[in-house]
Design an enzyme around this catalytic site. Structure first.
Site, PDB file in Angstrom:
ATOM      1  N   ARG A 214       0.841  -1.205   0.000  1.00 48.76           N
ATOM      2  CA  ARG A 214       0.000   0.000   0.000  1.00 48.76           C
ATOM      3  C   ARG A 214       0.876   1.255   0.000  1.00 48.76           C
ATOM      4  NH1 ARG A 214      -3.471  -3.716   2.567  1.00 48.76           N
ATOM      5  NH2 ARG A 214      -2.679  -3.469   4.675  1.00 48.76           N
ATOM      6  N   PHE A 230      -8.231  -7.780  -9.014  1.00 49.50           N
ATOM      7  CA  PHE A 230      -8.413  -8.537  -7.770  1.00 49.50           C
ATOM      8  C   PHE A 230      -8.387  -7.538  -6.609  1.00 49.50           C
ATOM      9  CE2 PHE A 230      -6.192 -11.387 -10.751  1.00 49.50           C
ATOM     10  CZ  PHE A 230      -7.082 -12.438 -10.824  1.00 49.50           C
ATOM     11  N   ASP A 252     -13.133  -7.057  -9.435  1.00 55.01           N
ATOM     12  CA  ASP A 252     -13.173  -8.209  -8.528  1.00 55.01           C
ATOM     13  C   ASP A 252     -14.415  -9.027  -8.855  1.00 55.01           C
ATOM     14  OD1 ASP A 252     -11.507  -8.814  -5.713  1.00 55.01           O
ATOM     15  OD2 ASP A 252     -13.469  -9.794  -5.813  1.00 55.01           O
ATOM     16  N   SER A 253     -14.336 -10.325  -8.615  1.00 53.28           N
ATOM     17  CA  SER A 253     -15.488 -11.178  -8.907  1.00 53.28           C
ATOM     18  C   SER A 253     -16.503 -11.155  -7.768  1.00 53.28           C
ATOM     19  CB  SER A 253     -15.027 -12.616  -9.161  1.00 53.28           C
ATOM     20  OG  SER A 253     -14.331 -13.098  -8.036  1.00 53.28           O
ATOM     21  N   ALA A 280     -11.621 -11.758 -13.608  1.00 55.53           N
ATOM     22  CA  ALA A 280     -10.498 -10.916 -14.032  1.00 55.53           C
ATOM     23  C   ALA A 280      -9.993 -11.292 -15.429  1.00 55.53           C
ATOM     24  CB  ALA A 280      -9.362 -11.017 -13.010  1.00 55.53           C
ATOM     25  N   ASP A 300      -3.103  -8.668  -8.019  1.00 52.20           N
ATOM     26  CA  ASP A 300      -2.911  -9.392  -6.751  1.00 52.20           C
ATOM     27  C   ASP A 300      -3.906 -10.546  -6.649  1.00 52.20           C
ATOM     28  OD1 ASP A 300      -2.130 -10.065  -4.172  1.00 52.20           O
ATOM     29  OD2 ASP A 300      -3.329  -8.496  -3.225  1.00 52.20           O
ATOM     30  N   CYS A 340       0.868 -14.963  -3.988  1.00 50.91           N
ATOM     31  CA  CYS A 340       0.833 -15.285  -2.559  1.00 50.91           C
ATOM     32  C   CYS A 340       0.833 -16.800  -2.366  1.00 50.91           C
ATOM     33  CB  CYS A 340      -0.354 -14.619  -1.882  1.00 50.91           C
ATOM     34  SG  CYS A 340      -1.946 -15.182  -2.498  1.00 50.91           S
TER      35      CYS A 340
HETATM   36  N1  SAH Z   1      -5.448  -6.799  -3.384  1.00 49.80           N
HETATM   37  C1  SAH Z   1      -6.427  -7.065  -2.353  1.00 49.80           C
HETATM   38  C2  SAH Z   1      -6.494  -8.527  -1.983  1.00 49.80           C
HETATM   39  C3  SAH Z   1      -6.868  -9.450  -3.115  1.00 49.80           C
HETATM   40  S1  SAH Z   1      -7.480 -10.961  -2.571  1.00 49.80           S
HETATM   41  C4  SAH Z   1      -6.121  -6.206  -1.146  1.00 49.80           C
HETATM   42  O1  SAH Z   1      -5.020  -5.647  -1.069  1.00 49.80           O
HETATM   43  O2  SAH Z   1      -6.966  -6.097  -0.265  1.00 49.80           O
HETATM   44  C5  SAH Z   1      -8.006 -11.715  -4.029  1.00 49.80           C
HETATM   45  C6  SAH Z   1      -9.322 -11.212  -4.566  1.00 49.80           C
HETATM   46  O3  SAH Z   1      -9.528 -11.878  -5.811  1.00 49.80           O
HETATM   47  C7  SAH Z   1     -10.565 -11.498  -3.745  1.00 49.80           C
HETATM   48  O4  SAH Z   1     -11.214 -10.290  -3.482  1.00 49.80           O
HETATM   49  C8  SAH Z   1     -11.455 -12.370  -4.650  1.00 49.80           C
HETATM   50  O5  SAH Z   1     -12.835 -12.020  -4.567  1.00 49.80           O
HETATM   51  C9  SAH Z   1     -10.925 -12.040  -5.999  1.00 49.80           C
HETATM   52  N2  SAH Z   1     -11.060 -13.062  -7.045  1.00 49.80           N
HETATM   53  C10 SAH Z   1     -10.855 -14.396  -6.949  1.00 49.80           C
HETATM   54  N3  SAH Z   1     -10.980 -14.970  -8.165  1.00 49.80           N
HETATM   55  C11 SAH Z   1     -11.262 -13.982  -9.044  1.00 49.80           C
HETATM   56  C12 SAH Z   1     -11.480 -13.932 -10.452  1.00 49.80           C
HETATM   57  N4  SAH Z   1     -11.425 -15.011 -11.201  1.00 49.80           N
HETATM   58  N5  SAH Z   1     -11.713 -12.730 -11.013  1.00 49.80           N
HETATM   59  C13 SAH Z   1     -11.772 -11.608 -10.264  1.00 49.80           C
HETATM   60  N6  SAH Z   1     -11.568 -11.593  -8.939  1.00 49.80           N
HETATM   61  C14 SAH Z   1     -11.324 -12.755  -8.326  1.00 49.80           C
END
Ligand code: SAH
Length: 396
Positions: A214, A230, A252-253, A280, A300, A340
């Site tokens: 951040r 994401f 985000d999904s 995504a 991410d 991660c």
């Molecule tokens: N960058 C964020 C954390 C991401 S966690 C932060 O700093 O707070 C991963 C995220 O990916 C989750 O919110 C989940 O809902 C989303 N996600 C999982 N699969 C996905 C997909 N296929 N397309 C879009 N989003 C997705």
């Protein structure tokens, strides 16, 4: 060492990792166990010749059959021992929790000498997970120790991570100590405010592990067209908007996560622009087809490889995502990209991303690397604690 403590005997020549203070005893290394200790019971871990290595928590259902509490076999693992381990882990976060930041991971499992306990603090609230038989057995003592930390009003359990399966434990969620969690709980961090959904959010409610990221976003966001892929609850989006990004788009999904993102924007008095709910991969392809360009992309994804066996498939997914992202970079644009997945090391991740840049026919340079922050430490003897790695890339 009390004679009543059962012993776990290693097979011959299987003590090498313990000699290096690595805290895991795998089932394949175990010759025999005296008696039948219950899940989580303390055992003396011994070499085949009887030499004691220390005390561990027994986990009969897990491939990791014991996790070491201490490498001093003369210690006693009792309430005071467990409480002291938690108090000192929390003490190591004191500097981090000063000033305008009130949220941090207080206990990071093996990395803090408390295998199986994760405890995250958000202001007066602690959200914890017990992920091993050992931690589960000490649950009440651990809850007391966390509740006794200064300024804590609520200790809430979110033991709903999949990993409990591997230990033969069922999910468990609910209040452990104090008052019910505040539905409007807010994490304060470096002047920003983020809503924390203790009962329904991912992990313990917020991605504390992206704190340093951040700050990295904050440092470069001004005047950039930002794409946050994401985005979860929009932390990067809020920060980019607050630092004067030219535009912000979040993908985000999860609809509920995007709703919290909108709340976070309001909490910080910023406009975070477009919130796109969708997959995504699909959304990024759509943006590519419309020849969209961005100056800063945050990528991410969730953990795509849980085990080494899943690495090949996960590598293809990481490559697809990074290929799409690199194609969307304006000349001179920056991509912050993470994995991660603990099973994927920095070397492999970098190779995968290099393959993506090659296919995108762009010249891309690493200008920085990002890691999990200091409240997610990595003991030299336990490199497995390292799971989050990021590359900061700039395209020609
Ligand atoms: N960058 C964020 C954390 C991401 S966690 C932060 O700093 O707070 C991963 C995220 O990916 C989750 O919110 C989940 O809902 C989303 N996600 C999982 N699969 C996905 C997909 N296929 N397309 C879009 N989003 C997705």
């Amino acid at each position: 060492m009390s004679p009543s403590i059962p012993s776990l005997w290693l097979r011959p020549n299987r003590e090498r990792s313990l000699k290096r203070l690595h805290p895991w005893v795998f089932s394949g290394a175990v010759a025999k166990v005296d008696g039948s200790p219950v899940p989580g019971q303390t055992v003396v871990v011994r070499a085949n010749d009887g030499t004691p290595f220390g005390l561990g928590a027994y986990s009969p259902e897990s491939q990791i059959r014991a996790r070491m509490w201490t490498f001093d076999a003369e210690r006693v693992v009792d309430d005071a021992f467990v409480a002291a381990a938690i108090t000192s882990a929390a003490g190591r976060r004191a500097a981090l929790l000063a000033g305008d930041t009130d949220s941090a991971r207080l206990v990071f499992s093996e990395a803090d000498g408390v295998p199986g306990l994760v405890a995250d603090r958000y202001g007066d609230t602690i959200v914890c997970q017990f992920t091993t038989a050992g931690a589960d057995a000490w649950r009440e003592v651990m809850a007391d120790a966390l509740f006794e930390l200064p300024g804590v009003a609520c200790v809430y359990e979110r033991s709903d991570a999949d990993v409990r399966d591997r230990e033969g434990l069922l999910p468990r969620v609910g209040l452990l100590r104090g008052a019910e969690p505040n539905p409007d709980l807010v994490a304060h961090e470096a002047g920003f405010r983020f809503a924390v959904d203790v009962t329904g959010g991912h992990k313990t409610g917020f991605y504390l592990d992206q704190r340093d990221a951040r700050r990295a976003v904050e440092a470069v966001a001004t005047d950039r067209r930002v794409l946050n892929v994401f985005s979860y609850t929009g932390a990067f989006s809020v920060i980019a908007a607050a630092r004067g990004a030219a535009s912000v788009t979040s993908i985000d999904s999860s609809g509920p996560a995007l709703e919290v993102a909108a709340r976070n924007a309001a909490l910080n008095g910023v406009d975070i622009g477009e919130l796109t709910e969708g997959d995504a991969f699909t959304v990024l392809r759509g943006l590519r087809d419309r020849a969209k360009q961005y100056d800063l992309i945050c990528l991410d994804p969730p953990k795509l490889a849980n085990t080494e066996g899943q690495l090949e498939k996960a590598s293809r997914a990481y490559k697809d995502l990074n290929l799409l992202a690199v194609k969307l970079l304006a000349p001179g644009g920056m991509l912050m990209t993470w994995s991660c997945s603990g099973a994927m090391g920095m070397d492999l991740f970098q190779k995968v991303v290099a393959g993506a840049a090659l296919d995108a026919k762009r010249t891309v340079r690493i200008v920085d690397r990002l890691h999990q922050p200091s409240d997610h430490p990595v003991p030299l003897a336990f490199p497995e604690a390292e799971y989050l790695k990021g590359l900061v890339l700039v395209a020609d």
